[in-house]
Design an enzyme around this catalytic site. Structure first.
Site, short mmCIF file in Angstrom:
data_model
loop_
_atom_site.label_atom_id
_atom_site.label_comp_id
_atom_site.label_asym_id
_atom_site.label_seq_id
_atom_site.Cartn_x
_atom_site.Cartn_y
_atom_site.Cartn_z
N CYS A 139 0.97 -1.29 0.06
CA CYS A 139 -0.06 -0.03 0.03
C CYS A 139 1.14 1.30 -0.07
CB CYS A 139 -0.90 -0.26 1.26
SG CYS A 139 -1.98 1.56 1.47
N HIS A 155 -9.09 -3.47 -1.76
CA HIS A 155 -8.03 -2.92 -1.10
C HIS A 155 -8.55 -1.57 -1.09
CE1 HIS A 155 -3.68 -1.89 0.10
NE2 HIS A 155 -4.33 -0.83 -0.23
N GLU A 156 -8.77 -0.90 -2.29
CA GLU A 156 -9.18 0.55 -2.19
C GLU A 156 -10.59 0.64 -1.48
OE1 GLU A 156 -6.93 2.35 -2.91
OE2 GLU A 156 -5.69 0.99 -3.94
N HIS A 173 -10.07 1.21 2.03
CA HIS A 173 -9.59 2.58 2.39
C HIS A 173 -11.02 3.41 2.78
CE1 HIS A 173 -5.48 2.67 2.11
NE2 HIS A 173 -5.33 2.02 0.86
#
Ligand code: NI
Length: 164
Positions: free
Chosen positions: A90, A132-133, A136
């Site tokens: 990341c 993953h995003e 966030h």
């Protein structure tokens, strides 16, 4: 072209939830453009708005498949049962990597930069990047999901490392 500074782990903004985008504005268009510039400058394949200090539901992804994905107010609507386990990094956790298990297939509903809704079937690395995003945007870093230890990226691997 503008490069924004990337917030790193320990910065409280990375743990906050984001707000939905209600309308596209000139400022947000500039943000999205800057997010791509910032991501490419850092050799990343994905970047979420909180990573540049903006608590909005926006992320960008380019895994090198010839497409520049913009996801606004994204929703992962279907998560397949099959999983993938592999190394992940990341841009907000520089120099580190760790093993994370993600779904192999997901279906995503989101708005593009023109606020048009689209759905996307993502598999493999694209599914990993979107997952993953999307984390966030919920204030979740992959470090919370790492199996085993977070490791230092060894120097020789740096050039090939893909950080999301
Ligand atoms: Ni990330």
């Amino acid at each position: 072209m503008a490069i924004r500074s990337i917030r790193t782990i320990g910065d409280a903004i990375l743990e906050k939830k984001t707000k939905a985008v209600k309308e596209m504005t000139g400022r947000l268009k500039e943000l999205i453009s800057d997010m791509f510039d910032t991501m490419y400058d850092a050799n990343g394949v994905g970047l979420a708005a909180p990573q540049v200090g903006i608590l909005k539901q926006i992320f960008v992804v380019d895994i090198g498949d010839g497409k520049q994905y913009v996801a606004i107010n994204p929703e992962i609507t279907v998560v397949g049962e099959e999983v993938q386990t592999g190394e992940e990094g990341c841009l907000s956790v520089p120099g580190k990597e760790g093993v994370v298990t993600r779904p192999m297939h997901i279906k995503v509903k989101a708005l593009d930069q023109n606020m048009n809704e689209y759905t996307l079937d993502a598999s493999g690395f694209l599914a990993r990047a979107f997952s993953h995003e999307n984390d966030h945007l919920q204030g979740i870093l992959y470090t919370e999901k790492v199996e085993g230890e977070l490791e230092d990226v060894v120097y020789e691997e740096l050039e090939e490392e893909e950080e999301i």
